[in-house]
Design an enzyme around this catalytic site. Sequence first.
Site, mmCIF file in Angstrom:
data_model
loop_
_atom_site.group_PDB
_atom_site.id
_atom_site.type_symbol
_atom_site.label_atom_id
_atom_site.label_comp_id
_atom_site.label_asym_id
_atom_site.label_seq_id
_atom_site.Cartn_x
_atom_site.Cartn_y
_atom_site.Cartn_z
ATOM 1 N N ASN A 30 -9.078 -6.313 -8.859
ATOM 2 C CA ASN A 30 -9.907 -5.016 -8.613
ATOM 3 C C ASN A 30 -10.912 -4.999 -9.775
ATOM 4 O O ASN A 30 -10.646 -4.453 -10.834
ATOM 5 C CB ASN A 30 -9.048 -3.767 -8.641
ATOM 6 N N TRP A 31 -12.073 -5.142 -9.377
ATOM 7 C CA TRP A 31 -13.302 -5.183 -10.449
ATOM 8 C C TRP A 31 -13.631 -3.748 -10.702
ATOM 9 O O TRP A 31 -14.316 -3.704 -11.717
ATOM 10 C CB TRP A 31 -14.294 -6.139 -10.023
ATOM 11 N N LYS A 32 -13.352 -3.070 -9.713
ATOM 12 C CA LYS A 32 -13.869 -1.567 -9.977
ATOM 13 C C LYS A 32 -15.216 -1.591 -10.171
ATOM 14 O O LYS A 32 -16.139 -2.291 -9.612
ATOM 15 C CB LYS A 32 -13.196 -0.839 -11.169
ATOM 16 N N HIS A 119 -6.934 4.389 -3.857
ATOM 17 C CA HIS A 119 -6.994 4.161 -5.480
ATOM 18 C C HIS A 119 -6.768 5.506 -6.131
ATOM 19 O O HIS A 119 -7.437 6.482 -5.951
ATOM 20 C CB HIS A 119 -7.799 3.078 -5.921
ATOM 21 N N GLU A 121 -7.990 6.371 -8.838
ATOM 22 C CA GLU A 121 -9.464 6.851 -9.328
ATOM 23 C C GLU A 121 -10.039 7.666 -8.263
ATOM 24 O O GLU A 121 -10.872 8.748 -8.326
ATOM 25 C CB GLU A 121 -10.404 5.655 -9.924
ATOM 26 N N GLU A 191 1.083 2.156 -8.134
ATOM 27 C CA GLU A 191 0.234 2.077 -9.257
ATOM 28 C C GLU A 191 0.677 3.650 -10.182
ATOM 29 O O GLU A 191 -0.160 4.326 -9.913
ATOM 30 C CB GLU A 191 -1.074 1.927 -9.156
ATOM 31 N N GLY A 197 -4.962 1.058 -16.783
ATOM 32 C CA GLY A 197 -6.036 0.991 -17.778
ATOM 33 C C GLY A 197 -5.682 1.549 -19.263
ATOM 34 O O GLY A 197 -6.429 1.734 -20.030
ATOM 35 N N SER A 237 -1.823 -2.074 -15.682
ATOM 36 C CA SER A 237 -1.899 -2.856 -16.924
ATOM 37 C C SER A 237 -1.124 -4.358 -16.646
ATOM 38 O O SER A 237 -0.310 -4.823 -17.579
ATOM 39 C CB SER A 237 -1.262 -2.113 -18.311
ATOM 40 N N GLY A 258 -6.454 -4.707 -12.496
ATOM 41 C CA GLY A 258 -7.706 -4.175 -13.189
ATOM 42 C C GLY A 258 -8.377 -4.992 -14.164
ATOM 43 O O GLY A 258 -8.833 -5.983 -14.012
ATOM 44 N N GLY A 259 -8.171 -4.458 -15.212
ATOM 45 C CA GLY A 259 -8.652 -5.033 -16.444
ATOM 46 C C GLY A 259 -8.657 -6.393 -16.669
ATOM 47 O O GLY A 259 -9.563 -6.987 -16.926
HETATM 48 C C1 PEP Z 1 -6.103 -0.800 -10.893
HETATM 49 O O1 PEP Z 1 -7.443 -0.850 -11.248
HETATM 50 O O2 PEP Z 1 -5.743 -0.680 -10.051
HETATM 51 C C2 PEP Z 1 -5.286 -1.190 -12.162
HETATM 52 C C3 PEP Z 1 -4.109 -1.115 -12.033
HETATM 53 O O3 PEP Z 1 -5.923 -1.426 -13.530
HETATM 54 P P1 PEP Z 1 -5.454 -1.788 -14.671
HETATM 55 O O4 PEP Z 1 -4.716 -3.293 -14.433
HETATM 56 O O5 PEP Z 1 -6.508 -1.974 -15.747
HETATM 57 O O6 PEP Z 1 -4.304 -0.990 -15.420
#
Ligand code: PEP
Length: 275
Positions: A30-32, A119, A121, A191, A197, A237, A258-259
């Site tokens: 997930n590049w966001k 998501h 966010e 999640e 994040g 994470s 994500g990251g």
């Molecule tokens: C996400 O974007 O769904 C996520 C889990 O981010 P991260 O891996 O950065 O926690």
Amino acid sequence: MVSHEGIVTSKTNLINKGIKTMRKQIAAANWKMNLTYQEGEKLLDEILSAAVHMADHQHTVFAVPYPYLLMTRSEVEEDNTNYYVAAQNCHHKKSGAYTGEVSVGMLHSMNIKYCVIGHSERREYFAETNAMLAEKVDLCLESYITPIFCCGEPLSVREAGTQNEFVAAQLKESLFHLPAEKIETLVIAYEPIWAIGTGKTASTEQAQEMHQYLRSVLADQYGQEVANKIPILYGGSVKAANAPELFRSPDVDGGLVGGASLVASEFIAIMKALK
Ligand code: PEP
């Protein structure tokens, strides 16, 4: 836990019903709202040059910003079996006067096969409700786009110890209107918001416990056979260092990342950690 043709099936499956599944395992990036177009191309090139083989039951999915969908689709789907592109969102109405929004029909016309729905966010910053997400799920399924439906509790709920009820309600309100033959085509991503994040991953035990619980909620509603077919990804994470252990859990069927998906070496290792 046993292997059947390379697929690890959950203990719950075997104990309860003796059912063997071909449940999908997924590494989803997930590049966001990150990376320029050129940076995105470079990252994809680096990841694709590792040529990580996906077995029949494994998918790699790149959820990229809307303007990068076609570029990503042509890069990843050209020579790679079981690599797909996802939108990170879609609008909950079919079409109309919604300036700046993107419809499911538009995604379908671009041959996009996955869409991230709900998501945390989007729920938090764009006030997306469970009812709205139910509409998005329906539209995606009508267009043969697989929703990656996100659920998960905030820290306050985890601290109060009511995370099971909270997450079960998210599933019930957005998904349980679906008939079995539709819900079994979905992907769910658990999640926990306190782990997204933050660098704070749920422990393997916490992830497995919630995934097993969610599968039991699905089984109560639709039966164990249907519940066994639905991949449940963990997100929060995930990185190269913790993916192998997380993915070894019987009810964890991969990750939404994500990251770490923005760093080629990290994401390649996560793809390789699929079981
Ligand atoms: C996400 O974007 O769904 C996520 C889990 O981010 P991260 O891996 O950065 O926690």
